[in-house]
Design an enzyme around this catalytic site. Structure first.
Site, short mmCIF file in Angstrom:
data_model
loop_
_atom_site.label_atom_id
_atom_site.label_comp_id
_atom_site.label_asym_id
_atom_site.label_seq_id
_atom_site.Cartn_x
_atom_site.Cartn_y
_atom_site.Cartn_z
N ASP A 12 0.78 -0.63 -0.03
CA ASP A 12 -0.05 -0.35 -0.23
C ASP A 12 0.73 0.90 0.07
O ASP A 12 2.01 1.43 0.71
CB ASP A 12 -0.84 -0.24 1.19
CG ASP A 12 -2.33 1.30 1.07
OD1 ASP A 12 -2.77 1.14 -0.28
OD2 ASP A 12 -2.28 1.63 2.27
N GLU A 14 0.53 5.45 0.24
CA GLU A 14 0.47 6.97 0.48
C GLU A 14 0.18 7.92 0.44
O GLU A 14 1.67 7.95 -0.57
CB GLU A 14 0.20 6.93 2.75
CG GLU A 14 -0.80 6.08 3.46
CD GLU A 14 -2.18 6.26 3.34
OE1 GLU A 14 -2.75 6.63 2.22
OE2 GLU A 14 -2.50 5.04 3.30
N HIS A 157 -5.28 6.31 7.63
CA HIS A 157 -5.14 5.78 7.02
C HIS A 157 -3.09 5.17 7.38
O HIS A 157 -2.96 6.36 7.47
CB HIS A 157 -5.19 5.83 5.29
CG HIS A 157 -6.62 5.93 4.79
ND1 HIS A 157 -6.65 4.56 3.77
CD2 HIS A 157 -8.16 5.98 5.57
CE1 HIS A 157 -8.16 4.62 3.88
NE2 HIS A 157 -9.06 5.47 4.12
#
Length: 169
Positions: A12, A14, A157
């Site tokens: 993942d 950001e 997140h």
């Protein structure tokens, strides 16, 4: 490792905003390794200085501000570690087109091949979830709820946190 044992990396990122094509950049990369579909202790987690401002909408999602990222390495400083980490693995990403757009831009800025050329394959769990559960919410939070994975500790997140949750899902 035996040839029939699958190595997977759940990854993942950001970012500073929603669109790589608008000059937004990666600010955090997180990954967890699965071998034979079981979590190992091998993780990758790096914060990245994007050398640009962070949109207020993105800041509200991940809470990573420019002051925190100012002394972090740039993508060029972590790229080799990232590419070595994903080499020969199936990379699993929720909403892969989003993350890949940012990874591909970062790699292109360094004159490197697109991300998918550095790993065995990329699997998009959002697409899989939409195929399995058409017409339903398929966000990571919705999948956690659907599959009984606790995400109570997730207030913002975070790349490594989200990769770990997706691995559990």
């Amino acid at each position: 490792m035996a040839a029939d044992v699958v190595r997977q990396i759940v990854l993942d990122t950001e970012t500073t905003g929603l669109e790589a094509k608008d000059g937004h950049r990666i600010i955090e990369i997180g990954g967890v390794e699965l071998i034979g579909r079981r979590l190992t202790e091998r993780r990758l987690h790096r914060y990245v200085n994007p050398d640009r401002a962070i949109d207020t909408g993105a800041l509200a999602v991940h809470g990573l501000g420019s002051d925190f990222l100012m002394d972090k390495p740039r993508f060029a400083d972590v790229v080799e570690e990232l590419l070595e980490y994903v080499r020969d693995a199936e990379v699993i990403i929720h909403n892969a087109p989003f993350d890949l757009s940012f990874l591909d831009v970062e790699l292109a800025l360094l004159g490197r091949a697109p991300f998918s050329e550095h790993c065995a394959s990329v699997t998009d769990t959002l697409r899989l979830a939409r195929d399995l559960h058409p017409g339903k919410r398929n966000s990571l939070d919705a999948l956690c709820e659907r599959y009984g994975v606790s995400n109570r500790h997730r207030t913002m997140h975070g790349a490594l946190l989200d990769a770990g949750l997706l691995a559990e899902v």
